[in-house]
Design a protein around this motif. Structure first.
Motif, PDB file in Angstrom:
ATOM      1  N   LYS A  82      27.061  16.269 -13.094  1.00  0.00           N
ATOM      2  CA  LYS A  82      28.258  17.447 -13.652  1.00  0.00           C
ATOM      3  C   LYS A  82      27.652  18.751 -13.392  1.00  0.00           C
ATOM      4  N   TRP A  83      26.263  18.941 -13.600  1.00  0.00           N
ATOM      5  CA  TRP A  83      25.682  20.203 -13.571  1.00  0.00           C
ATOM      6  C   TRP A  83      25.523  20.600 -12.020  1.00  0.00           C
ATOM      7  N   TRP A  84      25.164  19.477 -11.352  1.00  0.00           N
ATOM      8  CA  TRP A  84      24.597  19.814  -9.850  1.00  0.00           C
ATOM      9  C   TRP A  84      25.976  20.304  -9.118  1.00  0.00           C
ATOM     10  N   ASP A  85      27.245  19.875  -9.387  1.00  0.00           N
ATOM     11  CA  ASP A  85      28.311  20.156  -8.798  1.00  0.00           C
ATOM     12  C   ASP A  85      28.774  21.571  -8.959  1.00  0.00           C
ATOM     13  N   ASN A 141       0.849  -1.131   0.061  1.00  0.00           N
ATOM     14  CA  ASN A 141       0.141   0.053  -0.068  1.00  0.00           C
ATOM     15  C   ASN A 141       0.931   1.314   0.009  1.00  0.00           C
ATOM     16  N   THR A 142       0.282   2.153  -0.285  1.00  0.00           N
ATOM     17  CA  THR A 142       1.049   3.610  -0.250  1.00  0.00           C
ATOM     18  C   THR A 142       1.626   4.015   0.929  1.00  0.00           C
ATOM     19  N   LYS A 143       1.261   3.530   2.273  1.00  0.00           N
ATOM     20  CA  LYS A 143       1.841   3.840   3.443  1.00  0.00           C
ATOM     21  C   LYS A 143       3.215   3.147   3.431  1.00  0.00           C
ATOM     22  N   GLU A 144       3.160   2.023   3.096  1.00  0.00           N
ATOM     23  CA  GLU A 144       4.624   1.414   3.033  1.00  0.00           C
ATOM     24  C   GLU A 144       5.384   1.944   2.054  1.00  0.00           C
ATOM     25  N   ALA A 145       5.023   2.099   0.930  1.00  0.00           N
ATOM     26  CA  ALA A 145       5.740   2.770  -0.356  1.00  0.00           C
ATOM     27  C   ALA A 145       6.295   4.079   0.071  1.00  0.00           C
ATOM     28  N   ASP A 146       5.559   4.973   0.714  1.00  0.00           N
ATOM     29  CA  ASP A 146       6.277   6.265   1.287  1.00  0.00           C
ATOM     30  C   ASP A 146       7.288   5.888   2.531  1.00  0.00           C
ATOM     31  N   ALA A 147       6.982   4.945   3.204  1.00  0.00           N
ATOM     32  CA  ALA A 147       7.897   4.954   4.177  1.00  0.00           C
ATOM     33  C   ALA A 147       9.234   4.161   3.905  1.00  0.00           C
ATOM     34  N   LEU A 148       9.106   3.269   2.935  1.00  0.00           N
ATOM     35  CA  LEU A 148      10.198   2.633   2.428  1.00  0.00           C
ATOM     36  C   LEU A 148      11.173   3.411   1.578  1.00  0.00           C
ATOM     37  N   LEU A 149      10.399   4.327   0.573  1.00  0.00           N
ATOM     38  CA  LEU A 149      11.100   5.156  -0.339  1.00  0.00           C
ATOM     39  C   LEU A 149      11.847   6.295   0.367  1.00  0.00           C
ATOM     40  N   ASP A 150      11.089   6.881   1.378  1.00  0.00           N
ATOM     41  CA  ASP A 150      11.854   8.136   1.879  1.00  0.00           C
ATOM     42  C   ASP A 150      12.603   7.712   3.138  1.00  0.00           C
ATOM     43  N   GLY A 151      12.649   6.131   3.538  1.00  0.00           N
ATOM     44  CA  GLY A 151      13.445   5.761   4.657  1.00  0.00           C
ATOM     45  C   GLY A 151      14.969   5.636   4.184  1.00  0.00           C
ATOM     46  N   PRO A 152      15.784   4.704   5.075  1.00  0.00           N
ATOM     47  CA  PRO A 152      16.932   4.609   4.960  1.00  0.00           C
ATOM     48  C   PRO A 152      17.208   3.602   3.503  1.00  0.00           C
ATOM     49  N   ILE A 153      16.510   2.545   3.510  1.00  0.00           N
ATOM     50  CA  ILE A 153      16.332   1.964   2.113  1.00  0.00           C
ATOM     51  C   ILE A 153      16.439   2.715   0.816  1.00  0.00           C
ATOM     52  N   GLY A 154      15.317   3.693   0.878  1.00  0.00           N
ATOM     53  CA  GLY A 154      15.364   4.354  -0.438  1.00  0.00           C
ATOM     54  C   GLY A 154      16.180   5.314  -0.709  1.00  0.00           C
ATOM     55  N   GLU A 155      16.893   5.920   0.461  1.00  0.00           N
ATOM     56  CA  GLU A 155      18.019   6.924   0.455  1.00  0.00           C
ATOM     57  C   GLU A 155      19.267   6.031  -0.087  1.00  0.00           C
ATOM     58  N   LYS A 156      19.316   5.094   0.474  1.00  0.00           N
ATOM     59  CA  LYS A 156      20.547   4.113   0.441  1.00  0.00           C
ATOM     60  C   LYS A 156      20.736   3.999  -1.349  1.00  0.00           C
ATOM     61  N   ILE A 157      19.657   3.476  -1.831  1.00  0.00           N
ATOM     62  CA  ILE A 157      19.589   3.287  -3.233  1.00  0.00           C
ATOM     63  C   ILE A 157      19.720   4.432  -4.334  1.00  0.00           C
ATOM     64  N   LYS A 158      19.042   5.542  -3.645  1.00  0.00           N
ATOM     65  CA  LYS A 158      19.164   6.837  -4.440  1.00  0.00           C
ATOM     66  C   LYS A 158      20.671   7.227  -4.648  1.00  0.00           C
ATOM     67  N   ASP A 159      21.228   7.222  -3.271  1.00  0.00           N
ATOM     68  CA  ASP A 159      22.773   7.501  -3.422  1.00  0.00           C
ATOM     69  C   ASP A 159      23.626   6.962  -4.357  1.00  0.00           C
ATOM     70  N   LYS A 160      23.465   5.533  -4.614  1.00  0.00           N
ATOM     71  CA  LYS A 160      24.209   4.757  -5.323  1.00  0.00           C
ATOM     72  C   LYS A 160      24.182   5.521  -6.792  1.00  0.00           C
ATOM     73  N   LEU A 161      23.462   6.365  -7.218  1.00  0.00           N
ATOM     74  CA  LEU A 161      23.412   7.008  -8.477  1.00  0.00           C
ATOM     75  C   LEU A 161      24.654   7.802  -8.583  1.00  0.00           C
ATOM     76  N   GLN A 162      25.088   8.496  -7.479  1.00  0.00           N
ATOM     77  CA  GLN A 162      26.049   9.789  -7.432  1.00  0.00           C
ATOM     78  C   GLN A 162      27.433   8.931  -8.310  1.00  0.00           C
ATOM     79  N   ASP A 163      27.885   7.864  -7.956  1.00  0.00           N
ATOM     80  CA  ASP A 163      29.020   7.303  -8.546  1.00  0.00           C
ATOM     81  C   ASP A 163      28.690   7.348 -10.128  1.00  0.00           C
ATOM     82  N   LYS A 164      27.586   7.132 -10.759  1.00  0.00           N
ATOM     83  CA  LYS A 164      27.282   7.088 -11.926  1.00  0.00           C
ATOM     84  C   LYS A 164      27.188   8.358 -12.673  1.00  0.00           C
ATOM     85  N   GLY A 165      26.872   9.573 -12.081  1.00  0.00           N
ATOM     86  CA  GLY A 165      27.034  10.811 -12.720  1.00  0.00           C
ATOM     87  C   GLY A 165      25.499  11.229 -12.537  1.00  0.00           C
ATOM     88  N   LEU A 166      24.507  10.892 -11.543  1.00  0.00           N
ATOM     89  CA  LEU A 166      23.330  11.433 -11.409  1.00  0.00           C
ATOM     90  C   LEU A 166      23.050  11.601  -9.943  1.00  0.00           C
TER      91      LEU A 166
END
Ligand code: TF8
Length: 338
Positions: free
Chosen positions: A248-251, A117-142
């Motif tokens: 590249k631009w963000w930096d 459900n959406t409650k689980e979605a928000d908690a998982l995506l905005d929580g530590p798991i979602g953040e961790k996966i998002k951070d992996k993008l940095q090494d790839k230029g995003l």
């Protein structure tokens, strides 16, 4: 208070104010931000892109201008991702599923029936798991700012109602350009064909493919009801969208500029999730009114699908890494316990 004293105070206040303004003014430069997305302007994606653009303009005193460009006019997701990595485009929003080739951990979000459900979605995506996966993008230029909701995916086709997994046999089903989706639908018996979203309407119209799967909102906004008769409510996976920036631009941005973008992204996320959920709650009735025949997949049939997908679950675990896979299961238990 004397006139002189009042004048001095007013002048001092004006100086202080203009000092803080000019600090801000120096930190925020005129910027043009091309923000690409795949759906049309009338979609939930288009509406939220507009909110993001307005927020950025407001917070930067009109200096930072977001030009939101929809309908894949800057190319499909995978092409825009490459443009961001290369620094030829500043921002985009798109499916996490099309990012798996760049960051394999994104495949976690493709796990069928992971999120209920959406409650689980928000908690998982905005929580530590979602953040961790998002951070992996940095090494790839995003740089990933926030997750928006694409939503729970449902199945449509032009052949027959799908009431059990066997009904998928031989159906030419467009899937996203992503191995988990390809493998999942092959395993379920469909003839799964990966294709960019921008090609999809045409492919359905010419019967190059018989079906596709997307949330209600997209079936509505992309007018798939014009070329698809049957809709099966499967809710087989919760798909996020992710707002991305070229690293590249963000930096090159100042802290103040980065903050403008991050704050606006969060505002757009909150707006987008609410808007998407409101639209989704009415969409089934809208799609029926447009002539679609809707059936809900029985829970026992969903269980049969899930059982067939055992091998795919194992594949995802290997792809994203067992540590992340187990951490996700634990996080979900925690979320569900709340
Ligand atoms: C798909 C996705 C699309 C997104 C969108 C173009 O089926 O669900 O909605 O990729 O950003 O391709």
């Amino acid at each position: 208070m004397t006139f002189l004293r009042r004048t001095v105070i007013a002048a001092a206040a004006a100086v202080a104010l203009s000092a803080s303004f000019s600090a801000l003014a120096q930190d925020i430069k005129p910027r043009l931000i091309r923000f690409g997305y795949g759906l049309n302007e009338q979609s939930n994606q288009g509406r939220a892109a507009k909110v993001f653009a307005d927020e950025v303009a407001k917070a930067s005193g009109g200096k930072m201008k977001v030009r939101a460009i929809g309908a894949a006019a800057l190319g499909p997701d995978t092409q825009m991702q490459q443009a961001l990595i290369g620094g030829a485009q500043e921002m985009m929003v798109g499916s996490t599923a099309t990012l798996v080739g760049i960051t394999k951990e994104m495949a976690l979000w493709d796990t069928p029936f992971l999120i209920n459900n959406t409650k689980e979605a928000d908690a998982l995506l905005d929580g530590p798991i979602g953040e961790k996966i998002k951070d992996k993008l940095q090494d790839k230029g995003l740089v990933g700012l926030v997750y928006w909701e694409n939503g729970f995916r449902n199945l449509t086709n032009s052949k027959r109602p799908v009431t059990k997994v066997e009904d998928l046999d031989g159906i030419k089903l467009r899937v996203m350009q992503n191995n988990v989706f390809l493998s999942s639908f092959k395993t379920l018996g469909a003839n799964a064909i990966p294709m960019a979203f921008s090609e999809l309407f045409g492919a359905l119209e010419t019967k190059t493919v018989d079906g596709q799967e997307n949330p209600y909102n997209t079936i509505l906004s992309s007018k798939f009801y014009e070329v698809q008769k049957y809709l099966t409510v499967t809710n087989h996976v919760y798909s996020p969208w992710i707002v991305l920036v070229s690293k590249k631009w963000w930096d090159q941005l100042s802290k103040a500029e980065q903050k403008v973008l991050m704050d606006a992204a969060k505002t757009s996320r909150d707006y987008e999730r609410k808007d998407t959920r409101e639209e989704a709650s009415k969409a089934m009735a809208d799609l029926k009114a447009k002539g679609m025949l809707v059936n809900e997949l029985a829970p026992a049939e969903a269980d049969r699908m899930r059982n067939k997908l055992t091998r795919v679950y194992a594949e995802i675990g290997t792809e994203v890494g067992m540590d992340l896979w187990i951490a996700t299961q634990n996080e979900l238990l925690k979320i569900r316990g709340k």
